[in-house]
Design an enzyme around this catalytic site. Structure first.
Site, PDB file in Angstrom:
ATOM      1  N   LYS A   1       0.805  -1.228   0.000  1.00 38.46           N
ATOM      2  CA  LYS A   1       0.000   0.000   0.000  1.00 38.46           C
ATOM      3  C   LYS A   1       0.841   1.284   0.000  1.00 38.46           C
ATOM      4  O   LYS A   1       0.444   2.277  -0.585  1.00 38.46           O
ATOM      5  CB  LYS A   1      -0.956   0.001   1.202  1.00 38.46           C
ATOM      6  CG  LYS A   1      -2.111  -0.978   1.044  1.00 38.46           C
ATOM      7  CD  LYS A   1      -3.093  -0.835   2.182  1.00 38.46           C
ATOM      8  CE  LYS A   1      -4.237  -1.821   2.043  1.00 38.46           C
ATOM      9  NZ  LYS A   1      -5.253  -1.648   3.086  1.00 38.46           N
TER      10      LYS A   1
ATOM     11  N   ASP B   1     -10.264   2.677   2.585  1.00 37.84           N
ATOM     12  CA  ASP B   1     -10.376   1.942   3.854  1.00 37.84           C
ATOM     13  C   ASP B   1     -11.171   2.725   4.906  1.00 37.84           C
ATOM     14  O   ASP B   1     -12.043   2.176   5.582  1.00 37.84           O
ATOM     15  CB  ASP B   1      -8.978   1.615   4.409  1.00 37.84           C
ATOM     16  CG  ASP B   1      -8.301   0.487   3.657  1.00 37.84           C
ATOM     17  OD1 ASP B   1      -9.013  -0.364   3.092  1.00 37.84           O
ATOM     18  OD2 ASP B   1      -7.063   0.455   3.632  1.00 37.84           O
TER      19      ASP B   1
ATOM     20  N   GLY C   1     -14.050  -6.969  11.436  1.00 39.99           N
ATOM     21  CA  GLY C   1     -13.772  -6.102  10.302  1.00 39.99           C
ATOM     22  C   GLY C   1     -14.301  -6.583   8.963  1.00 39.99           C
ATOM     23  O   GLY C   1     -13.930  -6.017   7.928  1.00 39.99           O
TER      24      GLY C   1
END
Ligand code: ATR
Length: 284
Positions: A72, A108, A237
């Site tokens: 990322k 995110d 999550g």
């Protein structure tokens, strides 16, 4: 060329390892639901070959990509343009390949906020919010959380100065686990990777209706167990995973899929796998 003869537009998730990724399944369900003709695959890029793998994909006609661990930050450096939320996160999980260049975004935080607000019914405005952890997973979600106007947003980390630096950069407050004594929170988000190794964390005091949110999915972590025992409502999550994917789908295709049936399908799949070996994953 008639539409039915056009090849499906290609997307992918790049990671290493990546075979565990649920993203191909999620995007296939989104595409079927919205009638979008796309193909989405998982690509394992060599640890020293992320940029080359993405360039090869673009040359083969790829339209966009998700990026997961450990690429990322590399994707952040690779993108030619960055959205403000990618800049704040210091990481990119969504790339779009357009004629005007490679655009890096980060969905995110938006995914987490949407899971909290829309799926779990937790309006963040006015809440006392604690984020545990000061690594990439925490950094990716602080700004979108702050935009919801919580009464307080505190970052606590095992290594206190990391939390203080991150909090200073993002305009919130931060400290060490010792700073949690005598403090009460309405929402506690575990953005550490402690759950992946089964390590316990210090638990703050939860308000009566508090939610404990674990960014890991695929396992009941010690954080979830402790929070449950303390009387808090607990979520993992998985919803964030589906919602960040829906946000990426929107970035690429301009339409928002209905996430509820997709989340239900994945939840059923994870439950079925519970008796089999399952590797927990962190939304990071
Ligand atoms: P990522 O970028 O994937 O979030 P990272 O930068 O290594 O990974 O961050 C991991 C986070 O989990 C950090 O906040 C780390 O705390 P430290 O900064 O003190 O290392 C936290 N973490 C990992 N294992 C932990 C544990 N057993 N107890 C408490 N915090 C833990």
């Amino acid at each position: 060329m008639p539409t039915e003869c056009m090849p499906a537009e290609r997307y992918a998730v790049f990671g290493n390892p990546v075979s565990h990724s649920l993203s191909p399944k999620i995007h296939a369900l989104f595409a079927a639901q919205t009638g979008q003709d796309i193909r989405y695959e998982a690509i394992c890029a060599p640890l020293d070959g992320f940029a080359e793998a993405v360039n090869t994909f673009i040359a083969a006609g790829g339209k966009g990509a998700n990026v997961t661990v450990p690429f990322k930050v590399e994707a952040f450096n690779f993108a030619r343009q960055l959205t403000p939320r990618a800049q704040a996160a210091g990481a990119v999980n969504t790339l779009s390949f357009a004629a005007d260049g490679l655009r890096g975004d980060n969905t995110d935080g938006a995914g987490l906020v949407r899971d909290l607000v829309a799926n779990l019914g937790v309006p963040l405005a006015g809440l006392r919010v604690l984020v545990l952890g000061a690594g990439g997973a925490a950094r990716g979600v602080i700004l979108p959380l702050r935009e919801q106007n919580p009464a307080e947003l505190f970052i606590a980390n095992r290594t206190a100065d990391k939390a203080q630096v991150l909090a200073g950069v993002l305009g919130v407050t931060g400290g060490g686990f010792d700073d949690l004594n005598q403090r009460t929170f309405d929402l506690v988000i575990n953005a550490t990777s402690a759950g992946l190794s089964g390590a316990a964390l210090p638990t703050p005091t939860f308000s009566p209706d508090a939610l404990a949110y674990e960014m890991v999915y695929g396992v009941e972590t010690p954080f979830m167990q402790t929070a449950r025992a303390a009387g808090a409502r607990v979520a993992d999550g998985l919803g964030m995973l589906v919602e960040q994917a829906a946000e990426a789908f929107y970035v690429w295709r301009g339409m928002r899929p209905d996430t509820a049936p997709v989340l239900a399908a994945l939840r059923a799949q994870l439950r079925a796998q519970l008796n089999v070996h399952l590797t927990p994953r962190l939304n990071a």
